[in-house]
Design a protein around this motif. Structure first.
Motif, PDB file in Angstrom:
ATOM      1  N   ALA A  41       0.764  -1.357   0.015  1.00  0.00           N
ATOM      2  CA  ALA A  41      -0.340   0.056  -0.156  1.00  0.00           C
ATOM      3  C   ALA A  41       0.894   1.601  -0.059  1.00  0.00           C
ATOM      4  CB  ALA A  41      -0.965  -0.129   0.727  1.00  0.00           C
ATOM      5  N   MET A  42       2.010   1.094   0.850  1.00  0.00           N
ATOM      6  CA  MET A  42       2.864   1.912   0.805  1.00  0.00           C
ATOM      7  C   MET A  42       3.398   2.792  -0.957  1.00  0.00           C
ATOM      8  SD  MET A  42       4.386   2.211   4.942  1.00  0.00           S
ATOM      9  CE  MET A  42       5.400   3.559   4.538  1.00  0.00           C
ATOM     10  N   ALA A  43       4.008   1.252  -1.269  1.00  0.00           N
ATOM     11  CA  ALA A  43       4.839   1.170  -2.393  1.00  0.00           C
ATOM     12  C   ALA A  43       3.902   2.166  -3.781  1.00  0.00           C
ATOM     13  CB  ALA A  43       5.130  -0.172  -2.657  1.00  0.00           C
ATOM     14  N   SER A  44       2.510   1.390  -3.138  1.00  0.00           N
ATOM     15  CA  SER A  44       1.572   2.578  -4.545  1.00  0.00           C
ATOM     16  C   SER A  44       1.793   3.637  -4.433  1.00  0.00           C
ATOM     17  CB  SER A  44       0.497   1.534  -4.473  1.00  0.00           C
ATOM     18  OG  SER A  44       1.432  -0.072  -4.612  1.00  0.00           O
ATOM     19  N   VAL A  45       1.978   4.621  -3.457  1.00  0.00           N
ATOM     20  CA  VAL A  45       1.885   5.692  -2.868  1.00  0.00           C
ATOM     21  C   VAL A  45       2.907   5.792  -3.470  1.00  0.00           C
ATOM     22  CG1 VAL A  45       0.958   7.875  -1.950  1.00  0.00           C
ATOM     23  CG2 VAL A  45       0.070   4.936  -1.692  1.00  0.00           C
ATOM     24  N   GLU A  46       2.949   7.433  -4.453  1.00  0.00           N
ATOM     25  CA  GLU A  46       4.975   7.921  -4.876  1.00  0.00           C
ATOM     26  C   GLU A  46       5.212   8.185  -3.930  1.00  0.00           C
ATOM     27  OE1 GLU A  46       6.016  11.633  -8.236  1.00  0.00           O
ATOM     28  OE2 GLU A  46       3.753  11.043  -7.376  1.00  0.00           O
ATOM     29  N   GLU A  47       4.538   9.725  -3.317  1.00  0.00           N
ATOM     30  CA  GLU A  47       5.394  10.379  -1.601  1.00  0.00           C
ATOM     31  C   GLU A  47       5.908   8.919  -0.622  1.00  0.00           C
ATOM     32  OE1 GLU A  47       1.265  11.148  -0.949  1.00  0.00           O
ATOM     33  OE2 GLU A  47       2.600  10.993  -2.955  1.00  0.00           O
ATOM     34  N   SER A  48       5.694   8.053  -0.620  1.00  0.00           N
ATOM     35  CA  SER A  48       6.003   7.158   0.288  1.00  0.00           C
ATOM     36  C   SER A  48       6.165   6.124  -0.071  1.00  0.00           C
ATOM     37  CB  SER A  48       4.076   6.751   1.042  1.00  0.00           C
ATOM     38  OG  SER A  48       3.993   5.889   0.278  1.00  0.00           O
ATOM     39  N   ALA A  49       6.557   5.336  -1.263  1.00  0.00           N
ATOM     40  CA  ALA A  49       7.361   4.802  -2.398  1.00  0.00           C
ATOM     41  C   ALA A  49       8.846   4.700  -1.700  1.00  0.00           C
ATOM     42  CB  ALA A  49       7.438   4.679  -4.138  1.00  0.00           C
ATOM     43  N   PRO A  50       9.706   5.303  -1.848  1.00  0.00           N
ATOM     44  CA  PRO A  50      11.180   5.614  -1.067  1.00  0.00           C
ATOM     45  C   PRO A  50      10.985   5.566   0.432  1.00  0.00           C
ATOM     46  CG  PRO A  50      10.509   7.712  -1.958  1.00  0.00           C
ATOM     47  CD  PRO A  50       9.493   7.405  -1.830  1.00  0.00           C
ATOM     48  N   LEU A  51      10.413   5.284   1.225  1.00  0.00           N
ATOM     49  CA  LEU A  51      10.365   4.969   2.385  1.00  0.00           C
ATOM     50  C   LEU A  51       9.804   3.487   2.662  1.00  0.00           C
ATOM     51  CD1 LEU A  51       7.324   6.980   4.003  1.00  0.00           C
ATOM     52  CD2 LEU A  51       9.862   7.689   3.701  1.00  0.00           C
TER      53      LEU A  51
END
Length: 222
Positions: free
Chosen positions: A94-104
């Motif tokens: 779910a996080m990887a699918s959101v541009e701003e949270s993918a680097p996390l």
């Protein structure tokens, strides 16, 4: 013991913005290439001088510690915002699918491979959450009870992340920035066997468990 950096009261807003730019650039570069990325490379990506990074963070290690704290905080925020309890791979996808949270996600995976404080905190955090939702499942009758619920929750957490990291080593992504694709590839390879194993089990009886308990000095009681 890690020192906690504090911003002086008279630091202006543009200085804080530069600090955040450096942190975000470091998270992205560390997540993509590992922790051997140079301070100069981070400075170039953030549009600042290497000296400014040392001014704000003291050293590359200080920058790494700031990134660790930031990523763990953001992961906790995502988990708290989740509508329902989620497994580690579901949350990371779910996080990887959101541009701003993918680097996390990339940073978290690199940290787990490298070990250290963030890796331990990450595992501890997910294991504690797993213990809670497993307990809820046991109470509801959807999950079988364990002789040691805490140990089982931690094993499932370590097993899950260990399988993910080994799968990434064996199946390196074509695009290291496509963290959503990385997670989807892992789930496509592991989804069926893991779901089958958890829902149907592996062994036909408990003879292996009984044999193990005979050799444990103080086995847990049901």
């Amino acid at each position: 013991m890690r020192s906690v950096s504090k911003e002086p009261a008279d630091v202006d807003r543009s200085d804080l913005t530069a600090r955040a730019r450096v942190r975000d650039a470091a998270v992205q570069l560390f997540g993509r290439s590992g922790f051997n990325v140079s301070v100069r490379t981070i400075a170039d990506a953030a549009g600042v001088s290497p000296g400014l990074i040392l001014h704000h963070f003291g050293s590359k290690q200080g920058l790494r510690e700031t990134c660790d704290d930031y990523v763990l905080q953001k992961v906790r925020e995502y988990k708290e915002q989740a509508v329902r309890p989620a497994s580690a791979d579901e949350l990371l996808l779910a996080m990887a699918s959101v541009e701003e949270s993918a680097p996390l996600v990339g940073y978290a995976l690199q940290s787990l491979q490298a070990g250290g404080d963030l890796a331990r905190s990450f595992i501890d955090h997910f294991a504690a959450d797993a213990e809670e939702w497993i307990a809820a499942g046991v109470k509801a009758g959807t999950i079988l009870p364990s002789l040691d619920e805490k140990a089982r929750a931690r094993y499932l957490t370590v097993q899950g992340f260990g399988a993910l990291l080994l799968d990434l080593t064996l199946n390196p992504p074509e695009d290291p920035d496509d963290f959503a694709g990385v997670m989807r590839g892992y789930l496509s390879r592991m989804g069926l066997p893991s779901t089958e194993l958890f829902s149907q089990g592996l062994l036909a009886d408990r003879s292996m468990l009984d044999a193990y308990l005979l050799y444990v000095g103080d086995p847990p009681q049901p």
